[in-house]
Enzyme design. Structure first.
Site, PDB file in Angstrom:
ATOM      1  N   ASP A   8       0.807  -1.221   0.000  1.00 31.77           N
ATOM      2  CA  ASP A   8       0.000   0.000   0.000  1.00 31.77           C
ATOM      3  C   ASP A   8       0.844   1.278   0.000  1.00 31.77           C
ATOM      4  O   ASP A   8       1.552   1.557   0.968  1.00 31.77           O
ATOM      5  CB  ASP A   8      -0.898   0.045   1.236  1.00 31.77           C
ATOM      6  CG  ASP A   8      -1.690  -1.228   1.456  1.00 31.77           C
ATOM      7  OD1 ASP A   8      -1.087  -2.317   1.385  1.00 31.77           O
ATOM      8  OD2 ASP A   8      -2.882  -1.138   1.758  1.00 31.77           O
ATOM      9  N   GLU A  39      -4.443   2.210  -3.064  1.00 34.03           N
ATOM     10  CA  GLU A  39      -5.685   2.759  -2.507  1.00 34.03           C
ATOM     11  C   GLU A  39      -5.479   3.876  -1.487  1.00 34.03           C
ATOM     12  O   GLU A  39      -6.430   4.547  -1.129  1.00 34.03           O
ATOM     13  CB  GLU A  39      -6.519   1.637  -1.891  1.00 34.03           C
ATOM     14  CG  GLU A  39      -5.961   1.061  -0.619  1.00 34.03           C
ATOM     15  CD  GLU A  39      -7.032   0.908   0.453  1.00 34.03           C
ATOM     16  OE1 GLU A  39      -8.224   0.923   0.125  1.00 34.03           O
ATOM     17  OE2 GLU A  39      -6.646   0.804   1.624  1.00 34.03           O
ATOM     18  N   ASN A  40      -4.244   4.073  -1.026  1.00 38.37           N
ATOM     19  CA  ASN A  40      -3.942   5.165  -0.091  1.00 38.37           C
ATOM     20  C   ASN A  40      -3.030   6.220  -0.703  1.00 38.37           C
ATOM     21  O   ASN A  40      -2.422   7.018   0.011  1.00 38.37           O
ATOM     22  CB  ASN A  40      -3.273   4.625   1.178  1.00 38.37           C
ATOM     23  CG  ASN A  40      -4.110   3.628   1.932  1.00 38.37           C
ATOM     24  OD1 ASN A  40      -3.696   2.484   2.105  1.00 38.37           O
ATOM     25  ND2 ASN A  40      -5.281   4.032   2.384  1.00 38.37           N
ATOM     26  N   ASN A  67     -10.529  -0.849   0.452  1.00 37.24           N
ATOM     27  CA  ASN A  67     -11.694  -0.197   1.056  1.00 37.24           C
ATOM     28  C   ASN A  67     -11.719   1.318   0.833  1.00 37.24           C
ATOM     29  O   ASN A  67     -12.766   1.941   1.008  1.00 37.24           O
ATOM     30  CB  ASN A  67     -11.758  -0.503   2.560  1.00 37.24           C
ATOM     31  CG  ASN A  67     -10.520  -0.081   3.308  1.00 37.24           C
ATOM     32  OD1 ASN A  67      -9.417  -0.545   3.007  1.00 37.24           O
ATOM     33  ND2 ASN A  67     -10.666   0.785   4.296  1.00 37.24           N
ATOM     34  N   HIS A  68     -10.597   1.910   0.434  1.00 35.80           N
ATOM     35  CA  HIS A  68     -10.572   3.352   0.137  1.00 35.80           C
ATOM     36  C   HIS A  68     -10.666   3.631  -1.369  1.00 35.80           C
ATOM     37  O   HIS A  68     -10.339   4.737  -1.809  1.00 35.80           O
ATOM     38  CB  HIS A  68      -9.301   3.982   0.691  1.00 35.80           C
ATOM     39  CG  HIS A  68      -9.249   4.045   2.189  1.00 35.80           C
ATOM     40  ND1 HIS A  68     -10.108   4.825   2.931  1.00 35.80           N
ATOM     41  CD2 HIS A  68      -8.444   3.408   3.086  1.00 35.80           C
ATOM     42  CE1 HIS A  68      -9.837   4.680   4.218  1.00 35.80           C
ATOM     43  NE2 HIS A  68      -8.836   3.824   4.340  1.00 35.80           N
ATOM     44  N   HIS A 153      -7.170  -7.756   0.217  1.00 34.37           N
ATOM     45  CA  HIS A 153      -7.144  -6.561   1.067  1.00 34.37           C
ATOM     46  C   HIS A 153      -8.020  -6.834   2.281  1.00 34.37           C
ATOM     47  O   HIS A 153      -9.250  -6.853   2.187  1.00 34.37           O
ATOM     48  CB  HIS A 153      -7.667  -5.373   0.254  1.00 34.37           C
ATOM     49  CG  HIS A 153      -7.301  -4.048   0.819  1.00 34.37           C
ATOM     50  ND1 HIS A 153      -6.041  -3.503   0.666  1.00 34.37           N
ATOM     51  CD2 HIS A 153      -8.014  -3.149   1.548  1.00 34.37           C
ATOM     52  CE1 HIS A 153      -6.000  -2.319   1.253  1.00 34.37           C
ATOM     53  NE2 HIS A 153      -7.186  -2.095   1.802  1.00 34.37           N
ATOM     54  N   HIS A 178      -3.477  -3.972   3.377  1.00 32.40           N
ATOM     55  CA  HIS A 178      -4.413  -3.233   4.234  1.00 32.40           C
ATOM     56  C   HIS A 178      -3.867  -2.882   5.607  1.00 32.40           C
ATOM     57  O   HIS A 178      -4.116  -1.788   6.104  1.00 32.40           O
ATOM     58  CB  HIS A 178      -5.746  -3.969   4.398  1.00 32.40           C
ATOM     59  CG  HIS A 178      -6.723  -3.263   5.295  1.00 32.40           C
ATOM     60  ND1 HIS A 178      -7.256  -2.036   4.964  1.00 32.40           N
ATOM     61  CD2 HIS A 178      -7.253  -3.608   6.505  1.00 32.40           C
ATOM     62  CE1 HIS A 178      -8.100  -1.658   5.929  1.00 32.40           C
ATOM     63  NE2 HIS A 178      -8.102  -2.582   6.876  1.00 32.40           N
ATOM     64  N   HIS A 180      -0.735  -2.479   6.638  1.00 33.44           N
ATOM     65  CA  HIS A 180       0.387  -1.540   6.542  1.00 33.44           C
ATOM     66  C   HIS A 180       1.613  -1.939   7.363  1.00 33.44           C
ATOM     67  O   HIS A 180       2.493  -1.116   7.592  1.00 33.44           O
ATOM     68  CB  HIS A 180      -0.051  -0.116   6.938  1.00 33.44           C
ATOM     69  CG  HIS A 180      -0.960   0.527   5.958  1.00 33.44           C
ATOM     70  ND1 HIS A 180      -1.150   1.895   5.887  1.00 33.44           N
ATOM     71  CD2 HIS A 180      -1.759   0.005   4.988  1.00 33.44           C
ATOM     72  CE1 HIS A 180      -2.022   2.186   4.940  1.00 33.44           C
ATOM     73  NE2 HIS A 180      -2.399   1.042   4.388  1.00 33.44           N
TER      74      HIS A 180
END
Length: 274
Positions: A8, A39-40, A67-68, A153, A178, A180
């Site tokens: 991520d 996604e981040n 999820n983001h 994720h 997810h 991290h």
């Protein structure tokens, strides 16, 4: 096939690490396929079209989400014209975009990239086991794809391990994202699938999962939100996992963690040295 999965990417620090480090890794390790979870990437929340293109320009072959995925609303629109951008396959029917992508690799082969999201401690979308199974059956390893990579994720390590064993022998790599934090359990499962519970993040580790420490600490100690979460701005560590697969079976021969730059102790795949 030589595959690198990058964990991520969080904010500008993570993007800088990708732009500075990834092209050299592609060159020095003769990588055939690079996948990155993005996604981040946009201020810690979601992805923009400009950032997606930045990753592609750096040599990334597929960008996965989580999820983001829709935190930057433009992603709902541009994902349909971004063939290498893959959102979770178990999002509800009618969600924009695609849950998998069959991409061309640098060595002239084809790789299937699948993204799915967990249900334990997360929003319970469609059953990831059913959805991933459908993807694997519709594009099986060897007969339809030379390599298959699953980015799961997910919050719970047990659910990630379950997906790993569920896919064993049918995918080249199952890697978790997810949380991290890079896990130390990289291995080749009995059926030949490379597995790692979490690839870790590509971001500043002088942080709380990539965010500046003050606001998370304030919320932990007082229970009162007083501002936005902002990505940490220090030097980032690029974290991920490297896998080499067999050209005949598509299954894994070698796996190693990757950490470069920033605060974490560096580790690189020795089997590609020199």
């Amino acid at each position: 096939m030589r595959i690198l999965f990058v964990g991520d990417v969080v904010g500008r620090a993570g993007r800088t690490a990708v732009s500075e480090l990834l092209p050299g890794m592609i060159r020095d390790w003769a990588l055939d396929l690079v996948i990155l979870n993005g996604e981040n990437a946009a201020g810690g929340f979601g992805i923009t079209e400009a950032i997606y293109q930045e990753f592609v320009d750096a040599g990334v072959d597929a960008v996965t989400l989580g999820n983001h995925a829709w935190d930057q609303r433009e992603a709902l629109v541009f994902i349909d014209r971004a063939p290498r951008l893959v959102r979770p396959a178990n999002y509800p029917k009618g969600t924009p975009g695609r849950g998998s992508a069959l991409v061309d690799t640098r060595n002239g082969k084809r790789a299937l990239v699948i993204n799915a999201i967990g249900r334990v401690f997360m929003t319970p979308f469609d059953d990831p086991f059913v959805v991933i199974n459908d993807q694997l059956e519709s594009c099986p390893l060897r007969s339809a794809a030379d390599a298959i990579v699953v980015d799961f994720h997910c919050e719970a390590s047990s659910e990630k391990q379950g997906i790993g064993h569920f896919c064993d022998g049918r995918a080249s790599l199952v890697v978790g994202t997810h949380t991290h934090v890079p896990s130390a359990d990289h291995q080749i499962l009995p059926g030949g699938t490379a597995y790692m519970t979490d690839a870790g993040m590509t971001g500043d580790y002088d942080s709380i999962i990539g965010m500046q420490k003050e606001e998370p600490l304030r919320r932990f100690t007082t229970g009162i939100p007083s501002g936005r979460f902002e990505p940490a701005l220090g030097a980032a560590t690029l974290c991920g996992v490297a896998v080499e697969t067999d050209d005949v079976t598509g299954l894994a021969l070698r796996i190693a963690p990757v950490r470069s730059g920033g605060r974490l102790e560096p580790t690189l795949p020795r089997f590609w040295a020199g």
